[in-house]
Design a protein around this motif. Structure first.
Motif: not given
Lengths: 171, 224
Positions: A86-89, B128-129, B131-133, B97, B94, A126
């Motif tokens: 899932l993306e960068r997660l 952070d969450y 941005q990572r999504l 999204l 997801s 992480h």
């Protein structure tokens, strides 16, 4: 003649299951007698030829897709049904360099989970990977073999023996 | 002889009927949640009063306050999650999204994910969450915290998500993955299981229906 055969069909009872497994994963169920549906006619000879085959197939296919089932149950919600992540997660498993670079550590990673930064295909992740302490070495073997042979992954199949040996060295 | 006139006439009738549009059925989404029936003082038919989403005041990943007023006159979709959730959240997010990507720049609808683990999910964690999504614009999709755990659970219940602490659940919190569609007046107009692709598709279909209704309401106001 045909009446005679029909009588034989009617008095035929389905074969007893070979063995009754304890859990769902190992249950070996004999198929239902095929002549039960009302209004459906079977040629008795064909019926008799197929019954043993059906009974056998029912017993042999139980664990064939265990890896796929375990993946759907324990992994797909985070890593995606195609291992896409899932993306960068959540890191991907499809085409993941981590799987080949850390092949020997994977049984322990699945068993214990982990909570450290992990770099996969150049991207740092992480998020927490939960432990899967309920999975047996045989289940972990099937699961890893499924992951490592799908979505472009092509690794040599593991044996339960190898996985057990690697699990024994887990910290 | 007769046929010569009859046939074109018949064809013409067929053509004209084909051209008239079928009567448009007005698709309307229901209003979900609690309702109260109040008798009117003048003895007229009783009024049905629907419960709206209660007042909330959150802080999002940009450190900006988010309240009911943030969405005034607009629709929004909510869900409840936490950043370290190893259970249903990644799947649910997801799926949301996918919906978000259908309406990335439409100002009439925005998205709101509320953490149920505010003790861990600080503004920095939420940033952070997000941005990572892949969510760069906090005003399009807020990842927000109420600051208080118990109040988060309460708000979750109002938005049709059940949450209970459960040591056996992955991450310590058992919750379901409801995506709630809220309209411009604060009424919940749809609730969808974020883990079920069919229901998420229904949400995608329902959003334009709601947006058309809101557009209609705004035009009505403008006329007056």
């Amino acid at each position: 003649m045909s009446e005679n055969v029909r009588q034989r069909v009617e008095s035929f009872s389905p074969p007893a299951p070979f063995s009754r497994g304890e859990g769902g994963a190992h249950s070996c169920q004999a198929p239902l007698s095929a002549g039960e549906g009302p209004g459906v006619r079977f040629r008795p000879a064909v019926l008799f030829a197929f019954l043993p085959l059906l009974a056998l197939a029912g017993c042999f296919s139980n664990n064939r897709h265990q890896g796929e089932k375990l993946y759907a149950q324990h992994c797909a919600s985070c890593h995606g049904d195609q291992g896409q992540g899932l993306e960068r997660l959540i890191p991907p498993l499809a085409g993941s360099d981590y799987l080949t670079d850390h092949r020997r550590e994977l049984p322990c990673l699945l068993h214990n989970g982990q909570n450290e930064v992990m770099v996969v295909n150049g991207v740092g992740y992480h998020n927490v990977m939960p432990s899967n302490k309920g999975l047996s070495p045989a289940q972990l073997t099937n699961l890893l073999n499924y992951i490592e042979s799908h979505w472009g992954n092509e690794a040599v199949p593991r044996t339960i023996h190898d996985v057990q040996a690697q699990l024994d060295k887990c910290r | 002889m007769l046929n010569r006139f009859l046939l074109p006439a018949l064809a013409a009738t067929l053509l004209t009927t084909a051209c008239t549009e079928p009567p448009k059925t007005v698709a309307a989404l229901p209003i979900l949640g609690e309702r109260d029936v109040r008798p009117r003082a003048d003895g007229g038919p009783a009024d049905t009063v629907y419960a709206a989403v209660p007042a909330f005041r959150l802080t999002d990943q940009a450190g900006q306050p988010v309240s009911n007023q943030t969405f005034a006159g607009r629709a929004y979709v909510t869900d409840f999650f936490f950043a370290t959730c190893p259970g249903i959240c990644p799947k649910m997010q997801s799926e949301l999204l996918k919906v978000y990507k259908k309406f990335p720049t439409d100002p009439r609808i925005s998205f709101l994910s509320i953490t149920i683990d505010p003790d861990h999910d600080s503004t920095a964690v939420l940033r952070d969450y997000a941005q990572r999504l892949g969510i760069g614009d906090a005003s399009r999709w807020h990842f927000a915290s109420l600051g208080d755990r118990a109040k988060s659970f309460e708000l979750a219940n109002h938005l049709l998500t059940g949450v209970v602490p459960d040591s056996l659940a992955p991450g310590g919190l058992a919750h379901n993955g409801t995506l709630a569609l809220v309209d411009d007046r604060g009424y919940i107009r749809g609730a969808y299981d974020g883990l079920n692709a069919g229901q998420v598709a229904a949400l995608q279909r329902d959003i334009p229906v709601l947006l058309a209704e809101i557009d209609g309401r705004k035009k009505g106001v403008a006329k007056k």
